[in-house]
Design a protein around this motif. Sequence first.
Motif: not given
Length: 329
Positions: A67-78
């Motif tokens: 979920a985008t609302s979870n701050r770690q999610s975008a970090a996983v993509d990067a």
Amino acid sequence: SWDTVETATGNSVYSGTVSINTTQVSTSSYSLKDAAHGNGTTCDMNNKTSGTCTLFTDADNVWGTGATSNRQSAAVDAHYGAAKTYDYYNTTFGRKGIFNNGTGVPSRVHYGSAYVNAFWDGSSMTYGDGSGNTRPLVSLDVAGHEMSHGVTERTANLTYSGESGGLNEATSDIFGTMVEFSAANSADAGDYLIGEKINISGNGKPLRYMYNPTLDGKGIGCWSSTTKNVDVHYSSGVGNHFFFNLAEGSGATAYGTSPLCGSATAVTGIGRTKAAAIWYRALTTYFTSSTNYKAARGYTLSAATDLYGKCGTEYKAVQKAWTAVNVTG
Ligand code: ASN
Ligand code: ZN
Ligand code: CA
């Protein structure tokens, strides 16, 4: 002792559940530091544009929720995008990271407030969260695109304006796309669209179309004497369209229909692996900071000769693919 390389599970925004490398830092803490890819790290800008970037840590080594609302999610993509980009260049060309010295790079996510961009600054990657309907700018092709600016900077160093700027941008779209294909991720399969996951304009459309650059409304698909005057993200279309023709061929293909320019004749593709090898050799051996499209034609022919011989199938396909975008000999 700690500091061991761990294989962890990450739940990304765009690439589904992926395997990432992390580092154990204490009994019950892991960090987004990837010792398998030059110690590349991923950190949180906390929606600021300066100051400390905080290395992500986690207690159970299961990262994000998707979920985008979870701050770690975008970090996983990067973190995943940095590793896949490192792997693409290393496996394909023996290039050890952007600097070719085995060093990974920091990826900074959650940069600024409603920031709708991502960029390479010479030493780090930075990603915004997007604004409104635009999603975080951390998809595989965007990560590969931005880090490829680092490769260009360290090789041909194409000047970021005029036709050399278009070639610089095209290089990033080409290798961003190759990273996307090479990751073979079923949630973000390879295509010749740029930014198809991030909804940058809020209308569900990609940012750019390599098979027909005009589809974005401003991209240039056929070279002319005015190509040098447009923004580099539009003049890149000539190079993107060339690469598509060379890899997949002109006309109707599995990845879109590529129109021919002028009275050019149809092109049969040689496959993206060979097309990318020709572009990389040209970039790293022949292109200079001032290379323009006409010169790029000659340099990619030199690269094709080096790799596949003079006047073979590949050499002739390079000739035809450039002629098909109105870059003639
Ligand atoms: N995202 C833009 C690009 O890579 C920003 C930049 O660095 N020019 O083209
Ligand atoms: Zn770019
Ligand atoms: Ca894509």
